[in-house]
Design an enzyme around this catalytic site. Structure first.
Site, PDB file in Angstrom:
ATOM      1  N   HIS A   1       0.841  -1.205   0.000  1.00 39.80           N
ATOM      2  CA  HIS A   1       0.000   0.000   0.000  1.00 39.80           C
ATOM      3  C   HIS A   1       0.874   1.253   0.000  1.00 39.80           C
ATOM      4  O   HIS A   1       0.684   2.159  -0.822  1.00 39.80           O
ATOM      5  CB  HIS A   1      -0.901  -0.035   1.235  1.00 39.80           C
ATOM      6  N   GLU A   2       1.829   1.295   0.919  1.00 41.49           N
ATOM      7  CA  GLU A   2       2.660   2.491   1.038  1.00 41.49           C
ATOM      8  C   GLU A   2       3.575   2.669  -0.172  1.00 41.49           C
ATOM      9  O   GLU A   2       3.823   3.797  -0.610  1.00 41.49           O
ATOM     10  CB  GLU A   2       3.485   2.434   2.325  1.00 41.49           C
TER      11      GLU A   2
END
Length: 843
Positions: free
Chosen positions: A297-298
């Site tokens: 996600h990051e």
């Protein structure tokens, strides 16, 4: 509370181009001071010159080399009294100082113990609008600029920033670190971490240096899993997006104190320890998968949000919705045996559909009317889960090849710039040849979602849509363009009208929203539903899962009786898919609502759950088999949890035995929280509680801490409940980042609910003081509303939150909480007697 106002857009008067920032961090004195030089342009029509600066002491201001005066207004703004606002390039120099404080935003300390010594890191958290707490700036996403950052710190520490170190020099007790110039970027992505750290390093295929960092208190082996995932994820995104990772390095830092799960600072991603670290022998599969998806996600944000950034917070979904979807796309590609789309269905989809059914919920694309309102946009169920689900719907609609081509064009055209929704829709529309704006604009700007009703009369199928609600609601005439994804090719591709009739020649079972890709639910007429139920074993697993979840939603809305859940969950006795069983457990949780105050019917529900779970329990037992699939390993914990709920004595006794003969850290990490919960529930004295609290205070093992929290908050004992509640304000034992886990765990415990509901009201001033500035402060009304069940509690909720109903941070979640409570109480009162009677009639 501040008066309502429109959010000022300072970038429309002064546009920064470059920051020269020097900050001295005086950790021991809890202060910092520095100087920032901002080169930028005053724009035509500028009426004044303002920078964001919150809780900073300003000591000097230069404008084009000349000293000038300044003042502060009430909205985090520094007003510079420039002698002239001539349009064109100008230079501003501001000297400033501030305080390093414990709230986990701006510049803050992280605490940990190592070899018996108290130690600290200094870290930053600037999203959404906290860079202004560290240095004067234009703290808006669109105000992109280049940054040259120098940090002056104590000597003998590691100093990390967004970019690689350009120069570092020690002089006496001070260390001066200068970093390479950043690309054009937004202020909320600037970051640094300072302190004693260990690391592991590797490189991607393209030569990007990837480092995983943690305090020395963490085992070195706990860094390996995350490093492997990070490297492979960057390689995957390089290929998938067709645009290389934009920076020379990618640092990932596990912080002992961190408010959220992680933060995508460009080149310096920060995490809470449980979201990054994974010890090989003691971390559960679920925790490893969670860490993997957070990392992905990051890293997706390094493109979505960092390389290309939304112009303003109303398009936050351009960051978070895409990252939510891409984490699953990436991990599914890297670890196909994990079947992470099942995890998506049992987490993100559930969260989105339940939240989005409440009248008054925000749209994905929502305006901001007040500075304090920015943080409230980060609703995990809407901007993250629903947004990601809608983009998944779009991907299915236009095809993955067109989706990838559109994204690649979007990144190449808008690199280092800011965009709005139209820019993305244009890129995806050109790549696919489809009218993407017509499909997506309604979904993004209109809250809620439809229920599609399907009825058959001989060969004629009637399909209609209306907005789906749980709880009280206003009349709605909203319509959506719905990709139907029917199993029958004779059905229309999309439904945009209120109702259509279709003649069908096929006789095969008719189902809609195959694979659950689109953001709607289906209500079939009784005959069609019975046909589906009769052939349930032949339905794809993912569709069975969605069918069961949709049934729980239709029940909550009053469209079906909760009694229908009882025969439905019995169909899953022989199911071996863990995700489906997760949905069965959710359905069982729905039934628990009706029996909490009736011992006889609750005992019948326990028996029912035991009979349903016993087939898989007999197959899986307690111990992993050699070379068993991970699916079984994950399913075992879920099944044993259901068997413990059934109060099967052989199961509860085995949990006790394992606790007695096994060290805590040696307990199976898949089962440890269940075992601890079972032991705590049956504890007859304080010895178990004393031991677990002592272990919690001493260990640095984040997984063990979480399991102890889960176990202790399951207690049935009034004295233990009061004892744990009293510890919630002990920030040396229970870190502020972990407060909500303890509080919500106790509040959702039926034996502790009344006590904790009174506790939060009695201690609200302390909660406000501790968490008011935290990005998750607005979650408290949501936590509370999700845990109450009676009309009396509902009335108390309204009375307690009445003074805060106009607070811009809390008001939306307070109102949604009332709607949620009304819907839950109505359901219990409507279906309670019938469910209890149906259970009591069971043999």
């Amino acid at each position: 509370m501040k008066d309502m106002q429109s959010v000022s857009r300072l970038n429309r008067a002064f546009r920064p181009d470059h920051y020269q920032l020097s900050v001295t961090l005086e950790r021991k004195d809890r202060r910092f001071h520095g100087e920032v030089t901002i080169d930028g342009a005053v724009l035509e029509g500028a009426k004044d010159l303002r920078l964001h600066a919150k809780d900073l002491d300003i000591t000097n201001v230069l404008y084009d080399g000349k000293e000038t005066t300044w003042s502060h207004d009430d909205h985090d703004e520094l007003v510079i009294h420039a002698p002239s606002l001539e349009p064109g390039d100008h230079k501003i120099v501001v000297s400033f100082s501030g305080v390093i404080s414990d709230p986990m935003h701006g510049i803050y300390p992280c605490y940990y113990d190592y070899n018996g010594q108290k130690k600290e890191l200094l870290a930053t958290q600037f999203e959404s609008h906290y860079a202004r707490e560290a240095f004067p700036c234009i703290d808006e996403p669109e105000a992109k600029a280049k940054f040259d950052v120098t940090l002056i710190t104590e000597e003998g520490v590691t100093v990390l920033g967004n970019m690689p170190v350009k120069h570092q020099e020690a002089e006496g007790e001070l260390l001066t670190t200068t970093f390479d110039t950043t690309p054009r970027m937004s202020t909320y992505l600037i970051a640094w971490v300072v302190g004693e750290l260990q690391k592991k390093t590797a490189q991607t295929k393209s030569g990007v240096e990837v480092n995983l960092w943690a305090t020395p208190a963490q085992p070195a082996a706990s860094l390996d899993f995350g490093l492997d995932i990070a490297i492979r994820t960057i390689d995957f995104f390089d290929d998938y997006f067709g645009v290389p990772y934009p920076l020379p390095k990618s640092d990932h830092v596990a912080l002992p104190d961190f408010s959220s799960g992680a933060m995508e600072n460009w080149g310096l991603i920060t995490y809470r320890e449980s979201a990054l670290l994974a010890e090989p022998a003691t971390t559960s599969l679920a925790d490893k998968r969670y860490a993997a998806t957070v990392i992905a996600h990051e890293l997706s944000h390094q493109w979505f949000g960092n390389l290309v950034t939304m112009k303003w917070w109303n398009d936050l979904w351009l960051n978070e919705s895409f990252a939510n979807m891409m984490e699953y796309i990436a991990i599914d590609a890297l670890e196909p045996t994990w079947d992470v789309w099942f995890d998506h269905a049992t987490t993100e989809v559930i969260s989105a559909l339940r939240r989005d059914a409440l009248d008054g919920v925000q749209a994905i694309q929502s305006d901001v009317h007040h500075p304090d309102e920015i943080s409230t946009l980060f609703d995990p169920s809407i901007v993250y889960a629903k947004g990601g689900r809608l983009l998944r719907m779009l991907q299915a609609y236009i095809g993955d090849d067109a989706f990838r081509a559109g994204l690649s064009a979007y990144f190449k055209q808008h690199a280092y710039e800011n965009t709005s929704a139209d820019d993305l829709w244009t890129a995806l529309g050109e790549a696919s040849g489809k009218n993407v704006p017509d499909l997506m604009n309604t979904w993004m700007t209109q809250p809620g979602y439809p229920v599609v009703s399907v009825s058959q009369n001989d060969s004629e199928v009637t399909i209609s849509q209306e907005q789906f609600f749980i709880g009280p609601h206003r009349e709605s005439k909203a319509l959506w363009p719905i990709p139907l994804h029917s199993t029958c090719g004779e059905m229309p591709e999309t439904l945009s009208e209120k109702q259509v009739k279709v003649t069908r020649s096929h006789t095969s079972p008719l189902r809609f929203n195959s694979s659950g890709t689109s953001h709607y639910i289906t209500q079939y007429d009784e005959a069609t539903r019975e046909t589906i139920m009769a052939q349930f074993d032949d339905i794809p697993t993912l569709d069975k899962l969605h069918f069961l979840h949709e049934s729980t939603l239709l029940i909550q809305s009053g469209r079906m009786s909760a009694v229908s859940l009882i025969p439905l969950i019995e169909k899953f006795k022989n199911e071996e898919n863990e995700a489906v069983w997760s949905m069965v457990a959710l359905a069982i949780a729905e039934l628990k609502k009706f029996v909490q105050t009736d011992e006889a019917s609750e005992q019948k529900l326990r028996q029912l759950v035991g009979s349903i779970a016993s087939v898989q329990y007999a197959r899986l037992k307690w111990d992993p088999q050699e070379n068993e699939p991970e699916e079984d390993t994950k399913l075992r914990s879920l099944i044993i949890g259901l068997m413990l709920y059934s109060e099967d004595t052989t199961v509860t006794n085995e949990a006790q035995r394992r606790y007695q003969v096994t060290d805590l850290e040696a307990l199976d990490p898949e089962l440890r929280s269940l075992i601890l919960g079972a032991v705590v529930k049956q504890a007859t004295n304080s010895d178990v509680i004393d031991f677990l609290l002592k272990t919690y205070a001493a260990t640095s093992h984040v997984g063990l801490k979480d399991d102890i929290t889960s176990g202790l908050t399951a207690t049935k004992d009034d004295g233990t409940i009061a004892r744990l509640a009293a510890l919630l304000k002990d920030t040396k034992l229970i870190r502020p980042q972990d407060f909500s886990y303890w509080f919500v765990g106790l509040l959702r415990n039926r034996y502790a609910r009344d006590y904790m509901w009174q506790w939060i009201r009695d201690n609200w001033p302390w909660v406000q003081n501790a968490f008011k500035g935290d990005a998750n402060f607005d979650s408290f009304p949501r936590y509370i509303a999700g845990s109450l069940y009676t009309r009396k509690q509902r009335d108390e909720y309204i009375e307690f939150f009445a003074p805060f109903k106009d607070d811009v941070v809390l008001k939306r979640n307070i109102a949604l909480g009332i709607t949620e409570l009304d819907g839950r109480i109505e359901l219990i009162e409507r279906d309670g007697d019938a469910v209890r009677q149906a259970l009591l009639k069971r043999q």
